[in-house]
Write a protein that holds these residues in place. Structure first.
Motif, PDB file in Angstrom:
ATOM      1  N   GLY A  46     -42.145-105.663 -28.763  1.00 26.27           N
ATOM      2  CA  GLY A  46     -41.504-104.813 -27.762  1.00 26.27           C
ATOM      3  C   GLY A  46     -41.559-105.364 -26.354  1.00 26.27           C
ATOM      4  O   GLY A  46     -40.810-104.920 -25.478  1.00 26.27           O
ATOM      5  N   GLU A  47     -42.429-106.348 -26.128  1.00 28.81           N
ATOM      6  CA  GLU A  47     -42.544-106.937 -24.794  1.00 28.81           C
ATOM      7  C   GLU A  47     -41.474-107.995 -24.536  1.00 28.81           C
ATOM      8  O   GLU A  47     -41.179-108.300 -23.384  1.00 28.81           O
ATOM      9  CB  GLU A  47     -43.939-107.550 -24.620  1.00 28.81           C
ATOM     10  N   PHE A  48     -40.897-108.545 -25.598  1.00 22.58           N
ATOM     11  CA  PHE A  48     -39.887-109.594 -25.441  1.00 22.58           C
ATOM     12  C   PHE A  48     -38.479-109.112 -25.773  1.00 22.58           C
ATOM     13  O   PHE A  48     -37.516-109.857 -25.586  1.00 22.58           O
ATOM     14  CB  PHE A  48     -40.218-110.777 -26.363  1.00 22.58           C
ATOM     15  N   THR A  49     -38.355-107.909 -26.305  1.00 16.68           N
ATOM     16  CA  THR A  49     -37.054-107.381 -26.711  1.00 16.68           C
ATOM     17  C   THR A  49     -36.759-106.083 -25.966  1.00 16.68           C
ATOM     18  O   THR A  49     -37.603-105.581 -25.226  1.00 16.68           O
ATOM     19  CB  THR A  49     -37.026-107.118 -28.227  1.00 16.68           C
ATOM     20  N   PHE A  98     -31.256-102.515 -21.236  1.00 17.24           N
ATOM     21  CA  PHE A  98     -31.808-103.620 -20.449  1.00 17.24           C
ATOM     22  C   PHE A  98     -31.937-103.244 -18.983  1.00 17.24           C
ATOM     23  O   PHE A  98     -31.017-102.706 -18.369  1.00 17.24           O
ATOM     24  CB  PHE A  98     -30.944-104.869 -20.568  1.00 17.24           C
ATOM     25  N   ASP A  99     -33.101-103.555 -18.420  1.00 16.31           N
ATOM     26  CA  ASP A  99     -33.395-103.282 -17.022  1.00 16.31           C
ATOM     27  C   ASP A  99     -34.182-104.478 -16.488  1.00 16.31           C
ATOM     28  O   ASP A  99     -35.280-104.773 -16.979  1.00 16.31           O
ATOM     29  CB  ASP A  99     -34.212-101.992 -16.890  1.00 16.31           C
ATOM     30  N   GLU A 100     -33.622-105.164 -15.526  1.00 21.14           N
ATOM     31  CA  GLU A 100     -34.255-106.370 -14.984  1.00 21.14           C
ATOM     32  C   GLU A 100     -35.655-106.102 -14.454  1.00 21.14           C
ATOM     33  O   GLU A 100     -36.507-106.994 -14.440  1.00 21.14           O
ATOM     34  CB  GLU A 100     -33.374-106.949 -13.863  1.00 21.14           C
ATOM     35  N   SER A 101     -35.917-104.873 -14.035  1.00 18.33           N
ATOM     36  CA  SER A 101     -37.225-104.567 -13.451  1.00 18.33           C
ATOM     37  C   SER A 101     -38.322-104.380 -14.499  1.00 18.33           C
ATOM     38  O   SER A 101     -39.505-104.411 -14.167  1.00 18.33           O
ATOM     39  CB  SER A 101     -37.135-103.308 -12.590  1.00 18.33           C
ATOM     40  N   ILE A 102     -37.952-104.206 -15.760  1.00 20.66           N
ATOM     41  CA  ILE A 102     -38.970-103.985 -16.790  1.00 20.66           C
ATOM     42  C   ILE A 102     -38.864-104.936 -17.976  1.00 20.66           C
ATOM     43  O   ILE A 102     -39.780-104.989 -18.804  1.00 20.66           O
ATOM     44  CB  ILE A 102     -38.951-102.530 -17.307  1.00 20.66           C
ATOM     45  N   HIS A 103     -37.770-105.703 -18.068  1.00 20.89           N
ATOM     46  CA  HIS A 103     -37.604-106.630 -19.182  1.00 20.89           C
ATOM     47  C   HIS A 103     -37.640-108.085 -18.697  1.00 20.89           C
ATOM     48  O   HIS A 103     -37.356-108.358 -17.530  1.00 20.89           O
ATOM     49  CB  HIS A 103     -36.292-106.361 -19.917  1.00 20.89           C
ATOM     50  N   VAL A 104     -37.961-109.004 -19.607  1.00 20.49           N
ATOM     51  CA  VAL A 104     -38.113-110.406 -19.230  1.00 20.49           C
ATOM     52  C   VAL A 104     -36.759-111.067 -18.970  1.00 20.49           C
ATOM     53  O   VAL A 104     -35.782-110.825 -19.677  1.00 20.49           O
ATOM     54  CB  VAL A 104     -38.882-111.186 -20.317  1.00 20.49           C
ATOM     55  N   THR A 105     -36.706-111.903 -17.949  1.00 20.91           N
ATOM     56  CA  THR A 105     -35.529-112.685 -17.592  1.00 20.91           C
ATOM     57  C   THR A 105     -35.984-114.124 -17.348  1.00 20.91           C
ATOM     58  O   THR A 105     -37.195-114.425 -17.379  1.00 20.91           O
ATOM     59  CB  THR A 105     -34.858-112.150 -16.321  1.00 20.91           C
ATOM     60  N   GLN A 106     -35.040-115.005 -17.063  1.00 17.00           N
ATOM     61  CA  GLN A 106     -35.414-116.390 -16.755  1.00 17.00           C
ATOM     62  C   GLN A 106     -36.252-116.471 -15.485  1.00 17.00           C
ATOM     63  O   GLN A 106     -37.050-117.402 -15.313  1.00 17.00           O
ATOM     64  CB  GLN A 106     -34.158-117.251 -16.605  1.00 17.00           C
ATOM     65  N   ARG A 107     -36.063-115.516 -14.588  1.00 21.48           N
ATOM     66  CA  ARG A 107     -36.852-115.520 -13.348  1.00 21.48           C
ATOM     67  C   ARG A 107     -38.332-115.259 -13.621  1.00 21.48           C
ATOM     68  O   ARG A 107     -39.176-115.523 -12.765  1.00 21.48           O
ATOM     69  CB  ARG A 107     -36.299-114.455 -12.387  1.00 21.48           C
ATOM     70  N   CYS A 108     -38.632-114.721 -14.798  1.00 20.21           N
ATOM     71  CA  CYS A 108     -40.025-114.431 -15.146  1.00 20.21           C
ATOM     72  C   CYS A 108     -40.751-115.672 -15.674  1.00 20.21           C
ATOM     73  O   CYS A 108     -41.960-115.645 -15.864  1.00 20.21           O
ATOM     74  CB  CYS A 108     -40.088-113.329 -16.207  1.00 20.21           C
ATOM     75  N   LEU A 109     -39.998-116.749 -15.937  1.00 18.18           N
ATOM     76  CA  LEU A 109     -40.566-117.966 -16.495  1.00 18.18           C
ATOM     77  C   LEU A 109     -41.047-118.922 -15.404  1.00 18.18           C
ATOM     78  O   LEU A 109     -40.391-119.069 -14.378  1.00 18.18           O
ATOM     79  CB  LEU A 109     -39.525-118.708 -17.329  1.00 18.18           C
ATOM     80  N   ARG A 110     -42.151-119.570 -15.651  1.00 13.25           N
ATOM     81  CA  ARG A 110     -42.564-120.665 -14.767  1.00 13.25           C
ATOM     82  C   ARG A 110     -43.411-121.648 -15.564  1.00 13.25           C
ATOM     83  O   ARG A 110     -44.040-121.277 -16.561  1.00 13.25           O
ATOM     84  CB  ARG A 110     -43.336-120.154 -13.558  1.00 13.25           C
ATOM     85  N   ARG A 111     -43.406-122.888 -15.145  1.00  8.78           N
ATOM     86  CA  ARG A 111     -44.222-123.914 -15.781  1.00  8.78           C
ATOM     87  C   ARG A 111     -45.405-124.223 -14.876  1.00  8.78           C
ATOM     88  O   ARG A 111     -45.272-124.241 -13.660  1.00  8.78           O
ATOM     89  CB  ARG A 111     -43.411-125.185 -16.022  1.00  8.78           C
ATOM     90  N   ASP A 112     -46.548-124.464 -15.492  1.00 12.16           N
ATOM     91  CA  ASP A 112     -47.756-124.754 -14.727  1.00 12.16           C
ATOM     92  C   ASP A 112     -48.560-125.813 -15.464  1.00 12.16           C
ATOM     93  O   ASP A 112     -48.251-126.141 -16.617  1.00 12.16           O
ATOM     94  CB  ASP A 112     -48.584-123.467 -14.557  1.00 12.16           C
TER      95      ASP A 112
END
Length: 325
Positions: free
Chosen positions: A143-146, A153-167
């Motif tokens: 439920g965290e990825f779908t 869909f709501d950008e404020s509560i669902h994952v988007t590409q902006r939520c990704l980062r590499r470290d």
């Protein structure tokens, strides 16, 4: 006060309110007797459902009625001790048809067999596979990825590409971090993470293939896939159904969605990842994690061998409840 409940909880409680009013309608209970509900009426409601529904379902229905009272500032009259006893009885009388199957774990081999049934050029399949392996190697919940529904869909509560980062750490070891904007246990969000893996279940390669093929909008759902002239967010229902269909096509029994997180925990523990590290990575609550460990022989096997008593001591330390002083 209503905002204090998670969306999933409100949906479950809403079903309870519906069941409550349908039952009251069938019994001819006047509206004025339904709120505030009496001890006798709630007890009769529980008794009527017992043996026909799972005890957990009945508990959620009753809690839904109680939540409605709380939110609307109506006194909750039933005695909670009596209710607790009735609900325990409902648990014991849960019909066999309502009991969940044992949640068997996903494995790397199982995912590879699913992958063999997928079309590498199909946008939907590649979104499903990327979601699956990223879930698995981050030990996250489905439920965290779908999303719940296509229109949810709501950008404020669902994952988007902006939520990704590499470290990467000081030794250059790379990791992908995905910021979950909101979870049931963390309203302000929390991070999950994975790294590249050997073989065809590598989440980095799968995610790159999905992004290349589907090109989801930057502010759209991370696992959105091409559909007709636009994109569709990946719903939990579509994700689980596709995995089940792929399993049957491969001649396998479908596994439940929760088995992904269970399988991830099993995989990492069998690799030798320390209990405490896995508990933190999987965001397991202490009690749930310990209960899970006791139920899986594959995890226990390396820790109960005669030649490894020091490891067994560590297992006991983690799983046994603290002594009462």
């Amino acid at each position: 006060m209503a905002l204090g409940y998670a969306e999933g909880t409100k949906e479950s409680y809403g079903s309870g309110l519906l069941a409550w009013h349908v039952w009251c309608d069938g019994k001819g209970i006047p509206e004025e007797q339904r709120t505030p509900a009496s001890q006798l009426l709630i007890s009769a409601f529980i008794s009527a459902l017992t043996g026909a529904f799972a005890g957990k379902t009945i508990r959620n229905y009753v809690y839904g009625v109680r939540a409605w009272h709380v939110v609307h500032r109506i006194r909750w009259r039933p005695n909670d001790d009596e209710l607790d006893l009735l609900l325990k009885a409902a648990d014991k009388l849960t019909p066999a048809s309502s009991k969940r199957k044992k949640r068997l774990p996903y494995t790397v081999q199982f995912m590879l067999q699913l992958r063999e049934q997928m079309d590498p050029d199909d946008p939907f399949d590649m979104a499903v596979f990327a979601c699956l392996v990223c879930l698995f190697y981050s030990a996250s919940r489905v439920g965290e990825f779908t999303v719940r529904r296509l229109d949810a869909f709501d950008e404020s509560i669902h994952v988007t590409q902006r939520c990704l980062r590499r470290d990467q750490d000081r030794n250059g070891k790379k990791v992908t971090v995905l910021r979950l904007p909101r979870t049931k246990s963390a309203p302000d969000g929390e991070d999950v993470y994975w790294s590249a893996q050997n073989g065809l279940t590598d989440p980095e390669a799968a995610l790159d293939r999905h992004l290349e093929l589907n090109q989801p909008p930057v502010d759209g759902h991370l696992f959105a896939y091409k559909y007709k002239n636009g994109h569709r967010p990946l719903t939990k229902t579509a994700f689980v159904k596709r995995l089940a269909a792929l399993a049957r096509k491969a001649g396998l029994d479908p596994l439940q969605g929760h088995g992904i997180r269970i399988g991830a925990t099993l995989e990492y523990l069998l690799r030798g990842v320390p209990f405490e590290v896995m508990k933190a990575m999987g965001r397991w609550q202490s009690d749930a994690f310990a209960l899970y460990l006791r139920k899986h022989a594959l995890i226990l096997a390396p820790y109960i061998q005669a030649e490894a008593p020091h490891v067994y001591d560590e297992f006991v330390r983690i799983t046994m409840p603290p002594a009462v002083r």
